[in-house]
Design an enzyme around this catalytic site. Structure first.
Site, mmCIF file in Angstrom:
data_model
loop_
_atom_site.group_PDB
_atom_site.id
_atom_site.type_symbol
_atom_site.label_atom_id
_atom_site.label_comp_id
_atom_site.label_asym_id
_atom_site.label_seq_id
_atom_site.Cartn_x
_atom_site.Cartn_y
_atom_site.Cartn_z
ATOM 1 N N THR A 92 -4.419 -5.730 -3.182
ATOM 2 C CA THR A 92 -3.935 -6.537 -2.064
ATOM 3 C C THR A 92 -2.410 -6.552 -2.022
ATOM 4 O OG1 THR A 92 -5.882 -7.930 -2.255
ATOM 5 C CG2 THR A 92 -4.014 -8.855 -1.072
ATOM 6 N N SER A 93 -1.787 -6.533 -3.182
ATOM 7 C CA SER A 93 -0.320 -6.559 -3.239
ATOM 8 C C SER A 93 0.266 -5.401 -2.440
ATOM 9 C CB SER A 93 0.145 -6.446 -4.689
ATOM 10 O OG SER A 93 -0.575 -7.330 -5.507
ATOM 11 N N PHE A 110 -11.539 -14.081 -10.257
ATOM 12 C CA PHE A 110 -12.627 -13.589 -9.431
ATOM 13 C C PHE A 110 -13.244 -12.439 -10.210
ATOM 14 C CE2 PHE A 110 -10.116 -15.067 -5.572
ATOM 15 C CZ PHE A 110 -10.916 -16.171 -5.378
ATOM 16 N N THR A 129 -7.329 -18.170 -4.098
ATOM 17 C CA THR A 129 -7.696 -17.955 -5.497
ATOM 18 C C THR A 129 -8.020 -19.265 -6.204
ATOM 19 O OG1 THR A 129 -6.291 -16.002 -5.523
ATOM 20 C CG2 THR A 129 -6.913 -16.914 -7.657
ATOM 21 N N GLY A 179 0.797 10.583 -3.770
ATOM 22 C CA GLY A 179 -0.488 10.924 -4.357
ATOM 23 C C GLY A 179 -1.509 9.821 -4.117
ATOM 24 N N TYR A 191 7.797 20.913 1.967
ATOM 25 C CA TYR A 191 6.664 21.412 1.180
ATOM 26 C C TYR A 191 5.343 20.766 1.560
ATOM 27 C CZ TYR A 191 8.876 17.589 -1.393
ATOM 28 O OH TYR A 191 9.503 16.412 -1.718
ATOM 29 N N HIS A 196 -1.864 -16.386 -2.663
ATOM 30 C CA HIS A 196 -1.741 -15.758 -3.979
ATOM 31 C C HIS A 196 -0.273 -15.466 -4.319
ATOM 32 C CE1 HIS A 196 -2.384 -13.133 -7.366
ATOM 33 N NE2 HIS A 196 -3.644 -13.518 -7.376
#
Lengths: 516, 516
Positions: free
Chosen positions: A179-180, A107, A277, A385, A363, A218
Site C-alpha cells: 500500500t505504501s 492483519f 489498522t 523491474g 534501451y 496507517h
C-alpha cells in the site's frame, strides 16, 4: 584484485580448487530443480501440519542467529539437504509464525495452495515485465486479473483497466508491492498535477501543497508524504474520535481544507481508509470525495485489508462513493489468499500516473511502445523491474472462483463474531468499537475499584503474558488514550477451535490477574 | 447490495450455491499444497527443457489474452489442473521468455534451483518482517546474508551490517525490491540531511538542492529524483562520451558542482554506476567520491548488474574507492542466481536512512524495539510489509558456495569473450566499447559507401529481424548518436552452443542485408 583497505581478504583464498570441478555448473539443471523443490514441498507440508504446536512468538534473543551460523560465507558448495537441515534447525525456531493458526496479531497474511504454486511458477519463469514487449502475457494477465478483481469489488467502469490495449483515456490498474507504494505513486501524481495547475516552477510551489487524512490512517501514509517531499507542516492528521467510531469526520475535513485555502495553501490529496489498522474504522468515502472535489484535491482510498471483504454483497456498502474518488488500493495479500506481495492499485486516469512516472530510455524503446497500443506497467510504479505477480492473483480467482473466496471471507467474519460473542459473555470485558469485519477490539474494562489507568495496565499484561507462552500472538493498540487488544482472525490455517482456545487462554490469564 | 451505480451486478448472482458446499474450505490443506506444487514443478521442469525451442519474443498482438479468457471471473471453483491447462495453452505462448537460453537482451535475470526453492519456502511461510519481533529469524538471516555478500564483495567494514543487534552507529544493510528503491531511499535520506544542515524549514529549502550523475546512469535514477521532489532543473545529467569510454568524467563533475555552489545551490547527491546499462561503463568510484566529499554530498554506487562480478578477484578493482562512498546497491537478481527480486543496499550509516524512514505507530510498538537492541528493517525501506527475501539469498550462498558462484560469473564472462572474438573475426563489424563484463556492444560499421547513417539503419534491421524469428532476443542502445547492439550473456540455461547459434543468426541476417 580488490582495494587494499577492504576486509576479510581470506575470502578469496582457496578458490583455485573450483578449477578441479569437472562438470560445468548448471544452476537450473531440471533434476536439481525437481529434487530441491520436492524437498521444499515436503518441508512446507510438514510445517503446515506442525506449526500450530510451535510457539507463535519465538523465545530468541537479538543476535541469536549470528551464533548459529558461520560469520563468513562458505567457499565450497554443500548438498541442498544440508541447507534445508540448517533452515529447520536454526531458522525455523526463530520465526514468528505468521502461518500459525494461533496468530491473531496485526492483519493476517492470508495464503493458499494456489497462490503458492502461482508464485513458484513466477519465480521459475523469472520474467521482468517492465514493458509490454518484455512480457506481453504477464502484462495482459495482470490487466485481466485486475479487471476481474474490479468486478468482484463492483468498482465502477471508470476504474476498469484498459492498459493492455493502450486506451489510457480512462482507467488503469497495476499490481504493486505494498500500500505504501500505491500511496507514494498517487501522491507524486497528485503533487505534480497540483504544481502544474498552479503554474508554479515545480518544487518552488511545494511549500503550498497540503495533504489530509484522519489520524487513524496507517502510519505509512504519513511516511509516504515525507518521501514525496511534502512539508511536514502541511501534512494534516485530523483527529477522529469515538463520536465517529474513529472514522474521519467530513465536517472536520472541510474545516481544515477551507482554513488552508483561506491562508493561500493548496489542498492536494486526501487519503480515506476503509478498515483502519487500529480498529477497522471506515472513513465515509462518498462524503470525503464530495468535499475534496470542491477543492480539486485527489482522493485515494486505502482499502488494503477490508477491501477484500467487499467481494461479498453484505460488505460492499463500505465502498459506497468509490465512484467519486481518484484511486483505490486493495491488498489481496492481506485477506484474499494471495501470498505476499500483491497490492492492487486502481486509478481513474492512468495518464496521471504515467505523466509523473514515465521513462523512455533508448534501451527500452520498442515497436509496441511506439505504437501506443500498449501500456508499459513500469510507468505506473516506482521502479523498473517487476515480478509476475498477476499470475498468482489470476490463479487464485480462476481456481477458487468467487464462491470459495466469499466463503473464505465469511468464514473469517463468522469466527470473529464467535469471538465477539465470547467476549460479551464475560462481564469483565468490553468490546470497544463495533466489529466491522474480522477483527474484534476489546479490553478489560474499568469498573468499581479499577480505574481506567489500572485497566490499561492489566490489559497490557493481558497481551504480553499470553504472547510469552507462545500459545497465541495478540497485538494491541491505543484508542482515545486507552489500551485495547486487537483480535484479528484470518490466518489461513485457522479454525474455530483455535479461536476458542485463544479465548480460553485470555480467560485464564485474566483469572490470574483479577479475582472476579 | 453495493452502490447502485457500479458495474456488472450479475457477478453477485448465483452465489447461494456456495451454501451447498459441505466440506469447509481449507485454502492451505497440505494435500492440496503438495499436489498443486508437484503439478507446478512438473510444468517448470518441462518448461526448462523445452523453452529453448519456443520463440523468445512471442508473436502476439496487444490485447491477445483478452480474447482467450473470460472477461469476468468465474463464480464456481475449478480443479487446479484446469488452471494449469489454461496457463499452458494461453499464457505461455504469449510470454517473452527471460529464461530462454536464446535471450540476450537487457541484463539477464539469472536464477537457480536453490533460489526458486528458497522463494517457494518464503511464499509458504509468508512472514511479514517489518519489525524484528514480527520476524526475528527473517530479520537476522537477512542481516547475516547481507554480511556474507559484503564479504564476497570485499566491502569495507564500515558497510557491514550490525542491524540485528541494534548497533546502528556504523553500517546497515537491507534487501529491497529494485535499484530504484535503493536510489529513492538514499536520495530522501540525503535530501533530508541536506535540509537539516542548511537549517532550512524543510521543503522551503528544496529548490536549492542539486543531484548529479553521468548521462549513462540508468533512467530510473532520474525518475527517483523526481519522485523525491527534486527540482528537474537541479538534476544534472553530465555528458559522458567516448573519451572516458562513457564513464563519468570527474573533471566535469567537479566543474558542475563548483558552478552550482558558485550560484548558491547545494550539491546533495551523486550517483556513480559500476556497469552502466547501455555499455557496462564503470564510473571512477574513488575519484567521484573524493570530489563529492569536498562538497559534502552523498555518494551512491549503483552496481546493480556488475556488482555481482566483483565476487571474483579479477573484477573487484571496479569497486575500488567504495570505502569512500555513502551507499552502494547490488542486485543479486541480476547476476547472482537469485530470482526476482533482491536488491542489496548497504549504507555507511544506517541512522541516516532511519532518520527519514522510521515510523513508530502504537500497533507496532514492542519490547524488542523499545530495548534498542534490534533494528526494524521497515525503517530502511519505502513501505512497511516485506517478504522474506533473505532466505533465498542465504540459501544460494550456503548451497553453492563462493566457488560455484565465481564459476558462474566466469562462465558467463567467458561466453561473452567467445562472442567478442567471433565478432572481431568478421570485418563487417566493430566492437564499440571495451567489454568489461559479460556484455558485448557491437555494430555493423560504417565503411566505404556505407555512411554512419546507413550503418545505423542496417544495425536497426539487424536487431529487429532476428528478434522476429523468435530464435533470439537482442536489445539495442545508442552511444554518441550511433545505434549498436547489446549482446548480454547470462540467462541461466545458456551454454556456449547458444552463443554460437546467435552469432550464426547474426551473420546470416547480415549476409542477407549486405553483399560483402
Amino acid at each position: 584484485m580488490g582495494s587494499s583497505n577492504t576486509t576479510n581478504p581470506t575470502v578469496f583464498s582457496g578458490i583455485a580448487a573450483a578449477d578441479d570441478v569437472k562438470e560445468p555448473f548448471r544452476p537450473l539443471k531440471p533434476e536439481d530443480v525437481r529434487s530441491y523443490i520436492h524437498e521444499a514441498v515436503d518441508f512446507i507440508c510438514d510445517y503446515y501440519t506442525t506449526v500450530e504446536s510451535m510457539p507463535v512468538l519465538p523465545d530468541v534473543k537479538p543476535g541469536y542467529l549470528q551464533h548459529e551460523f558461520m560469520a563468513s560465507p562458505p567457499t565450497y558448495p554443500a548438498p541442498f539437504h544440508v541447507t534445508m537441515k540448517e533452515l529447520k534447525a536454526s531458522i525455523i525456531p526463530g520465526m514468528t509464525h505468521w502461518a500459525s493458526p494461533n496468530f491473531f496479531a496485526f492483519f493476517p497474511a492470508t495464503n493458499s495452495a494456489v497462490a503458492i504454486a502461482g508464485d513458484l511458477i513466477a519465480s521459475a519463469m523469472n520474467t521482468v515485465g517492465f514493458t509490454w514487449q518484455a512480457a506481453p502475457a504477464a502484462t495482459e494477465l495482470e490487466v485481466l486479473a485486475l479487471n476481474w478483481l474490479a468486478q468482484l469489488l463492483h468498482l465502477p467502469d471508470t476504474f476498469m483497466s484498459h492498459t493492455a490495449t493502450g486506451d489510457r483515456g480512462t482507467g488503469g490498474a497495476v499490481i504493486l508491492g505494498t500500500t505504501s507504494e500505491a500511496m507514494l505513486v498517487t501522491l507524486v501524481a497528485a503533487r505534480d498535477a497540483a504544481l502544474r495547475r498552479s503554474g508554479s516552477v515545480r518544487v518552488f510551489g511545494m511549500p503550498g501543497l497540503v495533504v489530509y487524512a484522519g489520524d487513524q490512517t496507517h502510519s505509512t501514509f504519513f511516511k509516504a508524504c515525507r518521501l514525496a517531499g511534502f512539508d511536514p507542516a502541511n501534512i494534516r492528521s485530523i483527529p477522529a474520535g469515538p463520536e465517529t467510531q474513529y472514522a474521519l469526520d467530513p465536517a472536520k475535513l472541510l474545516e481544515a481544507m477551507q482554513a488552508d485555502v483561506d491562508v493561500g495553501l493548496v489542498p492536494t490529496y486526501v487519503c480515506a481508509t476503509v478498515g483502519t489498522t487500529s480498529s477497522n474504522a471506515v472513513d465515509p468515502v462518498g462524503a470525503v470525495a464530495d468535499i475534496a472535489a470542491s477543492f480539486g484535491a485527489w482522493v485515494h482510498v486505502d482499502a488494503a485489508y477490508a477491501g477484500s471483504a467487499c467481494i461479498c454483497p453484505e460488505f460492499r456498502h463500505h465502498l459506497n462513493g468509490v465512484e467519486l474518488v481518484d484511486s483505490i488500493s486493495v491488498s489481496p495479500h492481506k485477506w484474499l489468499l494471495t501470498c505476499l506481495d500483491c497490492t492492487c492499485l486502481y486509478v481513474r486516469d492512468a495518464h496521471r500516473l504515467s505523466d509523473s512516472m514515465e521513462t523512455n530510455p533508448e534501451y527500452l524503446k520498442n515497436d509496441a511502445t511506439d505504437s501506443h497500443e500498449v501500456t508499459d506497467l513500469k510507468d505506473m510504479q516506482i521502479g523498473l523491474g517487476r515480478r509476475f505477480r498477476g499470475l498468482k492473483l489470476w490463479m487464485v480467482m480462476r481456481t477458487y472462483g468467487t464462491a470459495k473466496l466469499q466463503e473464505h471471507i465469511r468464514s473469517d467474519v463468522n469466527m470473529a463474531k464467535l469471538f465477539e460473542g465470547l467476549v460479551r459473555t464475560d462481564h469483565r470485558f468490553e468490546v470497544v468499537v463495533p466489529r466491522n469485519f474480522a477483527m474484534v477490539c476489546f479490553r478489560i474494562k474499568a469498573r468499581g475499584a479499577i480505574t481506567e489507568e489500572a485497566a490499561d495496565e492489566v490489559n497490557r499484561v493481558l497481551m504480553k503474558n499470553p504472547n510469552k507462552t507462545g500459545k497465541a500472538y495478540f497485538a494491541h493498540t491505543v484508542l482515545s488514550d486507552r489500551i485495547l487488544l486487537r483480535f484479528a482472525v484470518g490466518s489461513s490455517l485457522q479454525e474455530e477451535r483455535h479461536v476458542r482456545s485463544a479465548w480460553e487462554l485470555i480467560k485464564r490469564t485474566t483469572n490470574d490477574l483479577m479475582m472476579d
